[in-house]
Structures are given as C-alpha cells and as structure tokens.
Write an enzyme that holds these catalytic residues in place. Structure first.
Site, mmCIF file in Angstrom:
data_model
loop_
_atom_site.group_PDB
_atom_site.id
_atom_site.type_symbol
_atom_site.label_atom_id
_atom_site.label_comp_id
_atom_site.label_asym_id
_atom_site.label_seq_id
_atom_site.Cartn_x
_atom_site.Cartn_y
_atom_site.Cartn_z
ATOM 1 C CG ASP A 1 -2.109 0.877 1.090
ATOM 2 O OD1 ASP A 1 -3.220 0.326 1.025
ATOM 3 O OD2 ASP A 1 -1.947 2.116 1.027
ATOM 4 C CE LYS B 1 -4.835 1.548 5.104
ATOM 5 N NZ LYS B 1 -5.627 1.309 3.886
ATOM 6 C CB THR C 1 -16.346 -3.392 -7.142
ATOM 7 O OG1 THR C 1 -16.398 -4.443 -6.178
ATOM 8 C CG2 THR C 1 -17.668 -3.341 -7.905
ATOM 9 C CG LEU D 1 -14.625 -11.111 0.514
ATOM 10 C CD1 LEU D 1 -13.310 -10.509 0.976
ATOM 11 C CD2 LEU D 1 -14.673 -12.599 0.779
ATOM 12 N NE ARG D 2 -21.870 -12.854 4.010
ATOM 13 C CZ ARG D 2 -22.335 -13.810 4.817
ATOM 14 N NH1 ARG D 2 -23.545 -13.741 5.290
ATOM 15 N NH2 ARG D 2 -21.570 -14.832 5.179
ATOM 16 C CG LEU E 1 -36.651 -11.488 1.549
ATOM 17 C CD1 LEU E 1 -37.655 -12.640 1.519
ATOM 18 C CD2 LEU E 1 -37.118 -10.384 0.583
ATOM 19 N N GLY F 1 -26.876 0.293 3.389
ATOM 20 C CA GLY F 1 -25.788 1.272 3.335
ATOM 21 C C GLY F 1 -24.495 0.546 3.067
ATOM 22 C CB CYS G 1 -20.549 -2.928 -1.440
ATOM 23 S SG CYS G 1 -18.975 -3.172 -0.624
ATOM 24 C CE LYS H 1 -17.595 1.258 -4.205
ATOM 25 N NZ LYS H 1 -16.963 0.768 -5.413
HETATM 26 C C1 UGA Z 1 -22.161 -6.541 0.171
HETATM 27 C C2 UGA Z 1 -22.490 -7.930 -0.397
HETATM 28 O O1 UGA Z 1 -23.373 -8.612 0.491
HETATM 29 C C3 UGA Z 1 -21.211 -8.752 -0.583
HETATM 30 O O2 UGA Z 1 -21.535 -10.001 -1.202
HETATM 31 C C4 UGA Z 1 -20.247 -7.965 -1.485
HETATM 32 O O3 UGA Z 1 -19.028 -8.659 -1.655
HETATM 33 C C5 UGA Z 1 -19.949 -6.627 -0.827
HETATM 34 O O4 UGA Z 1 -21.185 -5.896 -0.673
HETATM 35 C C6 UGA Z 1 -19.020 -5.859 -1.741
HETATM 36 O O5 UGA Z 1 -19.428 -5.525 -2.848
HETATM 37 O O6 UGA Z 1 -17.840 -5.708 -1.403
HETATM 38 P P1 UGA Z 1 -21.583 -5.605 2.616
HETATM 39 O O7 UGA Z 1 -21.568 -4.255 1.991
HETATM 40 O O8 UGA Z 1 -20.494 -6.005 3.539
HETATM 41 O O9 UGA Z 1 -21.621 -6.749 1.481
HETATM 42 O O10 UGA Z 1 -22.922 -5.707 3.444
HETATM 43 P P2 UGA Z 1 -24.306 -6.507 3.350
HETATM 44 O O11 UGA Z 1 -24.298 -7.588 4.330
HETATM 45 O O12 UGA Z 1 -24.631 -6.833 1.947
HETATM 46 O O13 UGA Z 1 -25.301 -5.365 3.856
HETATM 47 C C7 UGA Z 1 -25.487 -4.157 3.122
HETATM 48 C C8 UGA Z 1 -26.569 -3.315 3.730
HETATM 49 O O14 UGA Z 1 -27.840 -3.937 3.564
HETATM 50 C C9 UGA Z 1 -26.422 -3.077 5.232
HETATM 51 O O15 UGA Z 1 -26.671 -1.718 5.504
HETATM 52 C C10 UGA Z 1 -27.461 -3.979 5.862
HETATM 53 O O16 UGA Z 1 -27.932 -3.487 7.102
HETATM 54 C C11 UGA Z 1 -28.543 -3.943 4.801
HETATM 55 N N1 UGA Z 1 -29.428 -5.130 4.828
HETATM 56 C C12 UGA Z 1 -28.932 -6.375 4.609
HETATM 57 C C13 UGA Z 1 -30.791 -4.960 5.043
HETATM 58 O O17 UGA Z 1 -31.281 -3.823 5.236
HETATM 59 N N2 UGA Z 1 -31.598 -6.059 5.034
HETATM 60 C C14 UGA Z 1 -31.135 -7.309 4.823
HETATM 61 O O18 UGA Z 1 -31.947 -8.279 4.819
HETATM 62 C C15 UGA Z 1 -29.762 -7.482 4.612
#
Ligand code: UGA
Length: 426
Positions: A30, A35, A121, A153-154, A250, A257, A260, A263
C-alpha cells in the site's frame, strides 16, 4: 504460489490474510506508509472478526508480508492482485484513479510473464481497458494475462466467506491463467464460473443490485404491512420458505448502506445510461432506500410530535453490525436529520465512538439513554438484544423504543412499559 496484493484496505487485507493461510506467500502493499508501518507492528486498521488473529498467525509463519514499496513489489511477484478502492464520483460513476495508477506501475515494471487479477469492483469494460492500455504501453500479448475476479465478501463475515465462498468468478481473455487460478483458490470449495472480463464485472454488479432490490422490496412490503397492521416478519417468513425467493436479504429496516450496495447501484446505473439503457428498476430500488429514513422519522413523530429539544438516543452507528465501517451508514444519515430537527442526539455503538458535531457519543449503553425521550435501534448488534430493559426504562425520561431493524422483542419490552414502534412490526 507468490502473490502481491496491491491495496491494504478492507478487501486487500482480508484476501491477503486468507491466501497466506491457504499456504501461499503473500506480500500486501500500500502506498500509505503509516498503514504499512502499523500493520508491521501488528496493528490492524479495520475491525473484522477473526482478521487480527489470521494476520498475526500468518505474519509469524512468514507467509504474509507488508511493504510500501509498490513498484518494486509488483515487479518482483508473478501474480499481482489489484484490490485498491474505486470510490464514487459525484455523478455516481466509479473513480478509477487508483486502478489507473496501478496499471501504470505494472506497465513500467513488467518484463516477465505476469498474471494480473482485478479484485476491485470496477464498471463493465474496465478490465478490457486495462488489457488494451498495457498493450498500448508496450507489453506483449504473451507477457501477461488479465483476470477479472470480483469479490463477494460481506463485512463482518469476510473471513468466513473467504473459506466458504458460494462462487468463484473468473473473467479471462484466454485459458492460459486458469490452472494457476484453480491452484490459488484450491482451498475454496465452490462452483467456478468462467466468463469474459466484462461478464465477471457484471456478475459482481448484478449480485449487489439484486441484493439491494430484495432489501428495497422488503422495505416496500413492510410499509404496506404497516398500513394494514400486519407483522412484516410473517410475510418475510412466508416469502422465505419458497426456495425460488429465499429468506436472505428480506429484512426490512433503515435501508441498505455501506461501501458497496449504494455505490455499485449508482455505478451500474451510470454504466447503463452510458449505453442508453433505461434503469427503471434500479431507480426504484434507490428511491425506496433513500426515503426509508424519513418513514422512520414520521413514525417517531406519531408519538413524539415535536422533535425540537427532544433528547434521542441512537444505538448503532455503523452501516450494519460486526463492522466499524461508517461509510454510507443509514444510521449517520438518521442522526444528522435528527440534529437538523433540533434534537439533542446521544449515541452508543459497541465498536465506534462517533465523532460528529452536536452529537454526544457514549461508551456505555445505559449512560447513553439517561434522560432520553426515545431510543432508536439503528443496527441489529447482538448485544442490544441482551439489554437490561428495566435499567433502561428507569434511566429514560420517555418510553419510546423505535426499532429500525426489527431486532428487539417487542412483546418483551412492552412488558417493561415501553412504547415499541417500527414499520410493519405490530
Ligand atoms: C455486500 C455484499 O453482500 C457482498 O456479497 C459484497 O461482496 C460486498 O457488498 C461488496 O461488494 O464488497 P456488505 O456491503 O459487507 O456486502 O454488506 P451486506 O451484508 O450486503 O449489507 C449491506 C446493507 O444492507 C447493510 O446496511 C445492511 O444493514 C442492509 N441489509 C442487509 C438490510 O437492510 N436487510 C437485509 O436483509 C440485509
């Protein structure tokens, strides 16, 4: 195998730790020297369950290294994995400045065959552009391969997801790098999906857009449930048992938010508009999401008509539980709106002490509710469910709990005398 990962951000660090743990030699680089220096001292800059341990283990096993010498490192390694940030521009398109910088370095340092893997991405067409640019800058077709290998990844579950991926997507121009890719990820048992460079980019965007669509659908259904005094939890259960629909994503609430979903939705729309493709569905998904916070504020005012000078406590400030990530956090938008309405806002979060003007951040959840008129639950941290409701009731001035993530047991808190509110949770 020897891999140089460019970018020690969220994706780069988690991927570096896991690939090292799979048995590869990984150098994570990096430009940000501070960092890298912290990482060398064992300080991990992000909160991700299990990441600290995985980094420390692989650093001491001499499989994971850190460096701020970007060009030398890229030159030295046969596989370069790009994991730099692609933030949003003001118009919703993706900012590819960091990608372009890495491509310039690769162009000027590559003299033996290299596999270049894009994990960041990026909008459809970016990897084709990287390929074309490297050729224009003098690299021979047979001196490199480009692979588009998006991540799924989440945050909060990144380590689990690295070990248990539900798919591994590879966009390539030739079959030449496939053997190496299989070896790189041989620990991950998941369907391999091979496609074109642009196909892989679009699988990533389509995945996040679909997840966002499910959430906005859930939120719209919860609004309808609310109007008819039906519990949305029953609807989610009923929908989720149908395998064609599935229960995941769901959950209704404050909306999606993070760095990912919002955006990627904007960037995909931008890419579509560039080709004169209408995006009615994506626009509706965004509209539902953007109006969700006001729905909750309206709900609050049904019991607390004048919010001016009211003291409101918000529990949870990150964009979801198990992360310290504040990017595009619906909770922050909510807090700012409360401040604009003249509320005195107090916050508590298990990981982050929020630093915002006119907001009092606490490190103790019980102190955070003292004298408050209402408590809003804005992320579903497990700790919140195990709160001492009697203590909270005795400390608060008012008795309203607005559960903006449908995570609290409404029947239970009503027994303690709380007015339990939400959208579609009767
Ligand atoms: C998301 C995707 O789930 C990943 O597969 C992907 O790799 C990642 O973006 C990325 O592009 O790097 P992430 O942003 O970590 O992952 O979070 P999520 O678990 O998807 O949640 C996103 C938002 O949706 C959160 O604010 C969460 O509170 C909200 N959410 C999620 C809901 O409001 N309801 C749900 O049922 C699930």
């Amino acid at each position: 195998m020897r891999i140089c990962i460019v970018g020690a951000g969220y994706v780069g660090l988690t991927t570096a730790a896991a690939l090292a743990d799979f048995g590869h030699e990984v150098l994570c680089v990096d430009m940000e020297e501070s960092k890298i220096e912290s990482l060398r001292q064992g300080i991990v800059p992000i909160y991700e369950p299990g990441l600290d341990e995985l980094i420390h283990k692989n650093v001491s096993d001499k499989k994971l290294f850190f460096s701020s010498q970007v060009a030398e490192s890229i030159q030295d390694y046969p596989i370069v994995l790009i994991a730099v940030g692609t933030p949003s521009n003001d118009d919703g398109s993706s900012n590819l400045t960091f990608i372009k910088q890495v491509v310039d370095v690769i162009a000027s340092t590559t003299n033996v065959y290299k596999i270049i893997i894009t994990k960041s991405t990026v909008p459809p067409g970016t990897n084709e552009w990287i390929h074309k640019t490297l050729i224009e800058k003098g690299l021979k077709e047979d001196s490199f391969d480009i692979v588009s290998n998006p991540e799924f990844l989440r945050e909060g579950f990144a380590i689990w997801d690295l070990y248990h991926p539900n798919k591994l997507v590879f966009g390539t121009k030739t079959s030449r790098p496939i053997k190496a890719l299989r070896k790189l990820y041989e620990r991950g048992k998941a369907p391999y999906i091979f496609t074109s460079l642009t196909g892989a980019e679009l699988i990533k965007y389509a995945s996040n857009a679909f997840l966002a669509t499910k959430i906005s659908f859930a939120n719209e259904m919860a609004r309808i449930c609310d109007a008819y005094e039906v519990d949305y939890a029953d609807i989610a259960k009923g929908l989720g048992t149908d395998p064609r629909i599935g229960r995941y994503f769901l959950n209704s609430g404050l909306g999606f938010g993070g760095s990912c979903l919002p955006k990627d939705l904007s960037s995909l729309k931008h890419s579509a508009v560039n080709k004169n493709v209408e995006t009615k569905l994506l626009d509706a998904v965004r509209d539902v999401n953007e109006t969700q916070i006001d729905q909750y504020l309206n709900k609050l005012t049904t019991k607390l008509p004048n919010l001016t000078e009211k003291q409101i406590t918000v529990w949870g400030v990150t964009f979801k539980p198990d992360t310290d990530d504040l990017r595009s956090s619906p909770a922050i938008t909510l807090i700012k709106k409360l401040v604009e309405k003249g509320c005195r806002v107090h916050t508590y979060d298990p990981i982050v002490k929020l630093d915002l003007p006119d907001v009092y951040a606490h490190i103790n959840r019980y102190e955070s509710v003292t004298d408050s008129d209402a408590l809003i639950i804005s992320t579903e941290w497990k700790q919140f469910l195990e709160s001492d409701w009697l203590e909270i009731k005795s400390r608060m001035k008012g008795s309203i709990i607005l559960d903006a993530r449908n995570c609290i047991d409404g029947k239970l808190v009503r027994k303690y005398g709380f007015v339990y509110l939400g959208i579609g949770n009767i």
